[in-house]
Design a protein around this motif. Structure first.
Motif, PDB file in Angstrom:
ATOM      1  N   LEU A 371       0.844  -1.240  -0.144  1.00 28.70           N
ATOM      2  CA  LEU A 371      -0.123  -0.005   0.015  1.00 28.70           C
ATOM      3  C   LEU A 371       0.816   1.308   0.091  1.00 28.70           C
ATOM      4  O   LEU A 371       0.184   2.326   0.162  1.00 28.70           O
ATOM      5  N   GLY A 372       2.234   1.160  -0.190  1.00 32.88           N
ATOM      6  CA  GLY A 372       3.029   2.095  -0.143  1.00 32.88           C
ATOM      7  C   GLY A 372       3.998   2.097   0.905  1.00 32.88           C
ATOM      8  O   GLY A 372       3.626   1.271   2.090  1.00 32.88           O
ATOM      9  N   TYR A 373       5.102   2.720   0.940  1.00 30.76           N
ATOM     10  CA  TYR A 373       6.049   2.535   2.352  1.00 30.76           C
ATOM     11  C   TYR A 373       6.256   3.948   2.846  1.00 30.76           C
ATOM     12  O   TYR A 373       6.550   4.908   2.148  1.00 30.76           O
ATOM     13  N   GLU A 407       9.321  -0.064   5.207  1.00 29.04           N
ATOM     14  CA  GLU A 407       9.936   1.063   5.431  1.00 29.04           C
ATOM     15  C   GLU A 407      11.149   1.109   4.137  1.00 29.04           C
ATOM     16  O   GLU A 407      11.978   0.284   4.154  1.00 29.04           O
ATOM     17  N   THR A 408      11.278   2.481   3.714  1.00 30.86           N
ATOM     18  CA  THR A 408      12.351   2.568   2.653  1.00 30.86           C
ATOM     19  C   THR A 408      12.725   4.072   3.053  1.00 30.86           C
ATOM     20  O   THR A 408      12.919   4.884   2.161  1.00 30.86           O
ATOM     21  N   LEU A 415      21.085   0.008   2.712  1.00 34.34           N
ATOM     22  CA  LEU A 415      20.390  -1.261   3.451  1.00 34.34           C
ATOM     23  C   LEU A 415      19.057  -1.098   4.026  1.00 34.34           C
ATOM     24  O   LEU A 415      18.949  -0.356   5.101  1.00 34.34           O
ATOM     25  N   LEU A 416      18.093  -0.765   3.032  1.00 36.03           N
ATOM     26  CA  LEU A 416      16.813  -0.392   3.392  1.00 36.03           C
ATOM     27  C   LEU A 416      15.772  -1.490   4.081  1.00 36.03           C
ATOM     28  O   LEU A 416      16.100  -2.592   3.787  1.00 36.03           O
ATOM     29  N   LEU A 424      14.629  -0.591  12.350  1.00 37.89           N
ATOM     30  CA  LEU A 424      13.640   0.295  11.801  1.00 37.89           C
ATOM     31  C   LEU A 424      13.891   1.894  12.483  1.00 37.89           C
ATOM     32  O   LEU A 424      14.314   1.866  13.583  1.00 37.89           O
ATOM     33  N   VAL A 425      13.858   2.879  11.623  1.00 33.68           N
ATOM     34  CA  VAL A 425      13.957   4.253  11.746  1.00 33.68           C
ATOM     35  C   VAL A 425      12.684   5.065  11.702  1.00 33.68           C
ATOM     36  O   VAL A 425      12.486   6.306  11.944  1.00 33.68           O
TER      37      VAL A 425
END
Length: 531
Positions: A371-373, A407-408, A415-416, A424-425
């Motif tokens: 659904l998108g990142y 998450e991107t 390194l995504l 996770l950020v």
């Protein structure tokens, strides 16, 4: 052309055009039959040594190990199956070759008690071996099943999929993979979308440490010989996820590939598919996804996906969840081998406009797996704010469907999380945790859509547990049609700050509620127990 560099209608049109390109017929290598004379008549039937499972438990993987022949190419020359029986229950299981004369039969016992087995094989030493072992009872919940338009464990407990995307996390070094597992241990996610094959794409262009097939001197892949170290590593990582209570949603094929794994041909595809399923189906936390963006693989027609889907269903004695994921052309989810709908949003503005239509059409659980990142990379799909991603999660949840996180955020090491894992950020994870908690606290363990205001989506159990999401709207008050004769407790939830404020007072019958007049709010109404 890289379609991800386009956006909106241009990207949709390009992908639609690619999907419509006819695939030319090509010479296919034939399937390799097993060798009926693999072992001579001088070999005693059933003479291979077998090691029986120790401390086997219900709904946990148990394994029979056979020390058998290794000449020729046992990956294709030998077939090994077994029939397991307990009382009136019969389960047929396919075995696999694990190198160096080692054959394995993995079994996920659905019941406790005494089980017997009898093998069948074209290799005389592996044929006709029988024995018994005992399976102890356990409180393990078993694999996840589709239950109407929702999910449950095999023991009946509800399962609420709260997924994240980690396409190539098992193709990293040990340090990075350990970092990913540590992050997952502290996150709310209980499902991971992940590829079997390595992936080539933006931010993910390095060589993986392992490959699924042995490589010939000329650089070509020998698709008749599997690299057992590759699959051993994969299954250990799936077991790691299982220990964290996480389901592994395994993607068998994908188009982001420079090694040729998406274009192996039907015989090699079927051989690979059967090997993967026989090897991993006894792991209770496995789901199957035939493909990520199946319609971008021009070498495969719909009939190929139908064949592969039936191959998975036939080879999997557990009957794990099974789906297929689209780019722009959604697959025919009415197919009986498909258990649930794994969907990438096809409307650039919103992932939710067709959910009601899809439920009416397919009557199966729906997961919007793309659904998108949340991120800041150059692509529209990878540069959502955390606030927008959380909004989409809530919009999907109150329609009775489920969503998958990604998450991107760019970093100097490329390194995504969405590809390589790590840490996770972003800001969405803890907000998603709150939503998962709200769903879990519904008495049914899932949300059913409720009718309501034209701009207000509600879900839950009418008059018992209602969760209403306001989204981008910010009214100063709203009326709620609560049933007469029952008293409710009311809470106002800020889905972004994650604050839950109890509204003082007794609410009975239809009532009007004063609201703060800001976006990202939800209202939870719960029937007060009679004292």
């Amino acid at each position: 052309m890289d379609y991800a560099r386009l956006s909106g209608e241009a990207a949709d049109q390009l992908l639609a055009d690619l999907s419509a390109v006819p695939v030319a017929d090509k010479a296919e290598e034939p399937a390799i039959p097993t060798d009926p004379n693999y072992e001579s008549d001088e070999v005693d039937r059933g003479s291979a040594r077998v090691t029986l499972p120790q401390n086997a438990e219900q709904n946990d993987t148990c394994e029979l190990v056979f020390a058998g022949p290794s000449h020729g190419n046992p990956f294709v020359d030998v077939d090994l199956t077994a029939t397991f029986r307990c009382a009136d229950r019969t389960v047929n299981v396919g075995g696999f070759y694990d190198g160096e004369g080692c054959y394995r039969l993995r079994f996920l016992p659905p019941e406790h008690g005494p089980w017997s087995f009898l093998t069948t094989s074209n290799a005389r030493s592996l044929d006709g071996i029988e024995g018994q072992f005992r399976v102890a009872p356990s409180n393990r919940p078993g694999p996840v099943r589709a239950d109407g338009c929702h999910f449950r464990y095999d023991n009946g407990d509800p399962f609420i999929p709260v997924g994240t995307t980690l396409y190539a996390w098992t193709h990293q070094d040990d340090v990075q993979e350990a970092r990913t597992l540590q992050t997952l241990a502290e996150a709310p996610y209980n499902k991971v979308r992940m590829c079997v094959f390595p992936k080539h794409y933006e931010f993910n262009s390095g060589e993986p440490p392992r490959y699924p097939f042995e490589q010939l001197a000329n650089g070509q892949w020998d698709t008749t010989r599997f690299d057992v170290k590759f699959f051993d590593h994969l299954e250990r990582r799936i077991l790691d996820l299982g220990r964290l209570g996480i389901q592994a949603d395994l993607i068998l094929f994908h188009p982001y590939d420079r090694w040729g794994f998406q274009s192996l041909g039907a015989a090699a595809d079927d051989r690979y598919t059967q090997y993967v399923v026989r090897r991993l189906a006894a792991l209770p936390n496995v789901w199957w996804s035939l493909a990520n963006e199946y319609d971008l693989m021009a070498d495969k027609r719909d009939e190929d996906w139908e064949r592969i889907g039936l191959t998975v269903a036939d080879a999997d004695p557990v009957g794990h969840l099974l789906s297929i994921h689209n780019g722009t052309r959604i697959f025919d989810f009415t197919r009986p081998w498909i258990t649930h709908c794994s969907i990438q949003k096809t409307d650039p503005a919103s992932p939710v406009p067709h959910i009601e239509e899809w439920f009416a059409k397919w009557s199966k659980p729906i997961i919007i797996d793309e659904l998108g990142y949340e991120g800041d990379i150059q692509f529209e799909w990878g540069s959502l704010s955390g606030e927008e991603l959380v909004h989409r999660f809530w919009e999907i949840a109150v329609r009775g469907a489920y969503a998958t996180h990604g998450e991107t955020f760019a970093n100097q090491d490329n390194l995504l999380w969405w590809a390589a894992g790590g840490e996770l950020v972003g800001n969405s994870t803890e907000r998603i945790r709150l939503l998962a908690q709200m769903i879990a606290e519904c008495p049914t363990g899932h949300l059913e859509p409720l009718s309501g205001h034209f701009h207000l989506r509600g879900a839950g159990v009418r008059g018992v547990y209602e969760l209403h999401y306001l989204g981008h709207y910010q009214p100063r008050s709203l009326k709620f049609d609560w049933p007469e004769g029952t008293t409710a407790d009311v809470e106002i939830i800020d889905t972004w700050t994650t604050t839950v404020d109890t509204v003082p007072g007794d609410f009975t019958g239809p009532f009007e509620l004063s609201l703060p007049g800001r976006p990202n709010l939800a209202v939870r109404i719960r029937r007060r127990p009679n004292l």
